[in-house]
Design an enzyme around this catalytic site. Sequence first.
Site, PDB file in Angstrom:
ATOM      1  N   LYS A 117      17.098 -16.506  19.638  1.00 10.93           N
ATOM      2  CA  LYS A 117      16.763 -15.343  20.445  1.00 10.93           C
ATOM      3  C   LYS A 117      15.887 -14.402  19.639  1.00 10.93           C
ATOM      4  O   LYS A 117      16.089 -14.273  18.432  1.00 10.93           O
ATOM      5  CB  LYS A 117      18.039 -14.625  20.904  1.00 10.93           C
ATOM      6  CG  LYS A 117      18.990 -15.478  21.737  1.00 10.93           C
ATOM      7  CD  LYS A 117      18.420 -15.849  23.083  1.00 10.93           C
ATOM      8  CE  LYS A 117      19.427 -16.654  23.905  1.00 10.93           C
ATOM      9  NZ  LYS A 117      18.884 -17.043  25.228  1.00 10.93           N
ATOM     10  N   LYS A 161      19.181 -24.759  18.955  1.00 12.39           N
ATOM     11  CA  LYS A 161      18.189 -25.293  19.882  1.00 12.39           C
ATOM     12  C   LYS A 161      17.197 -24.225  20.322  1.00 12.39           C
ATOM     13  O   LYS A 161      17.506 -23.035  20.320  1.00 12.39           O
ATOM     14  CB  LYS A 161      18.872 -25.878  21.119  1.00 12.39           C
ATOM     15  CG  LYS A 161      19.709 -24.871  21.897  1.00 12.39           C
ATOM     16  CD  LYS A 161      20.326 -25.477  23.148  1.00 12.39           C
ATOM     17  CE  LYS A 161      19.351 -25.559  24.291  1.00 12.39           C
ATOM     18  NZ  LYS A 161      18.872 -24.244  24.772  1.00 12.39           N
ATOM     19  N   ASP A 163      15.055 -22.349  23.274  1.00  7.40           N
ATOM     20  CA  ASP A 163      15.398 -22.012  24.649  1.00  7.40           C
ATOM     21  C   ASP A 163      14.469 -22.745  25.608  1.00  7.40           C
ATOM     22  O   ASP A 163      13.474 -23.367  25.202  1.00  7.40           O
ATOM     23  CB  ASP A 163      15.351 -20.499  24.867  1.00  7.40           C
ATOM     24  CG  ASP A 163      16.556 -20.008  25.665  1.00  7.40           C
ATOM     25  OD1 ASP A 163      17.001 -20.745  26.571  1.00  7.40           O
ATOM     26  OD2 ASP A 163      17.051 -18.908  25.384  1.00  7.40           O
ATOM     27  N   GLU A 164      14.783 -22.667  26.902  1.00  6.44           N
ATOM     28  CA  GLU A 164      14.112 -23.533  27.877  1.00  6.44           C
ATOM     29  C   GLU A 164      12.628 -23.252  28.051  1.00  6.44           C
ATOM     30  O   GLU A 164      11.869 -24.129  28.457  1.00  6.44           O
ATOM     31  CB  GLU A 164      14.818 -23.449  29.238  1.00  6.44           C
ATOM     32  CG  GLU A 164      14.559 -22.178  30.048  1.00  6.44           C
ATOM     33  CD  GLU A 164      15.439 -21.014  29.660  1.00  6.44           C
ATOM     34  OE1 GLU A 164      15.333 -19.959  30.306  1.00  6.44           O
ATOM     35  OE2 GLU A 164      16.234 -21.152  28.711  1.00  6.44           O
ATOM     36  N   HIS A 215      18.533 -29.547  29.433  1.00  2.03           N
ATOM     37  CA  HIS A 215      18.636 -28.188  29.964  1.00  2.03           C
ATOM     38  C   HIS A 215      18.416 -28.267  31.469  1.00  2.03           C
ATOM     39  O   HIS A 215      17.581 -29.026  31.948  1.00  2.03           O
ATOM     40  CB  HIS A 215      17.596 -27.273  29.314  1.00  2.03           C
ATOM     41  CG  HIS A 215      17.886 -25.809  29.515  1.00  2.03           C
ATOM     42  ND1 HIS A 215      17.756 -25.192  30.749  1.00  2.03           N
ATOM     43  CD2 HIS A 215      18.299 -24.849  28.661  1.00  2.03           C
ATOM     44  CE1 HIS A 215      18.080 -23.913  30.629  1.00  2.03           C
ATOM     45  NE2 HIS A 215      18.422 -23.681  29.372  1.00  2.03           N
TER      46      HIS A 215
END
Length: 407
Positions: free
Chosen positions: A148, A174, A176-177, A264
């Site tokens: 983030k 991971k 993010d999308e 995802h």
Amino acid sequence: MYNLNFIDTKYKPKNELIAEYHVEPYRIDFRKACNHIAGESSIGTWTDIGTLSKEMFKRLKPTVFSIKKDKIKIAYPLDLFEKGNMSQILSSIAGNIFGMKSVKHLRLIDIDFPKELVRSFKGPGMGLEDIRNFTKIKDRPIAGTIYKPKIGLTDKEQAKLAYRIYKAGIDFSKDDENLCSMRFNSFRDRTVRILEVIDKIKDEEGRNVIYVPNVTAPYEEMMKRTEFVYEHGGKAIMMDILTTGFSAHEALSKDFRKMIIHGHRALHGALTRDKHEGISMLVIAKIARLLGVSSLHTGTVVGKMEGTKEEVSEINDFLKSKWFGLKRVMPAASGGLHPGLIPLVMKYLGNDLIINCGGGLWGHPDGYEAGVKAIRQSIDATMEGISLRDYSKNHYELRRALEKWGS
């Protein structure tokens, strides 16, 4: 189609695909709407046609064999489907029927795939047990995070953060999308830097930790990115399975059987959230397992994402069940989680789980390492059967997390 009868509630399905729907007709009788759905999803059309012989109708017609209030089940002969072709299957049972004027609302609730169809797909190359074996984490949930902000970090910044959180005890991180390859954070630079961190953690601590770069892109580029990760020693990739498409998902899974493929589900809410319309997340999970996902976002019950305990538990139980020899899939709980919620997540969803805390790590009042420690302390407390309040008395990082977010 209007003169054909597909309803027989005394019929007993045999070796057929069974689809369950929620149906709300529009200005026509319910049974007539059922006939429209069965016909349009198989061999029927809007009028009688001379090319449909009695023999063909008898051999290929689906049967509406269960009608219970607003829910119906339809058994489809396997000859209607091309084995190993998910696009064709969905174009039939989840295609034109959603656009018919004769239905006000329609939802595909579940699909029961028979053994013959299941075995026409390869399923996961790497599954739940493979993730467990690689990380050597046998009993507890895997502690994970998402970098983030979603977009904004440079590749150098992200790699520095990766080292700090892995050293503090995180198992899995991971992208993010919507982080793919940006002007300020290119996919290749980011991947190389963080995989170097992975190697460093292995050298320093002997731990096998996982980094999951997001390879989502147009098909050819997505395949190139996955190959790049593989060539540089990466063990896992993430793809947005719905926005990239089922055929792309299946092709990637077939070509990279030794890669952990983290799915995802971005876009799923547009299909799954309205309980009167669309497709259930259970259906998407079944398709994802057939097409080869290793782990899959399924919901949290608690946190910021929609999804009841019953719904998420049913999905997770399916992913972890035996299914005609396909490998089991590890569910991932992600979305609004923090250390105070982990006991509930584990109570509802068990230990065979990746628990991803994004903001619940990066927002810790004492920094990122403290965020990781609080997550691990919460998992440890729950594994030991100790309340977070009691455990936090001797664990400062957890106590600080509970002061900020509660439990």
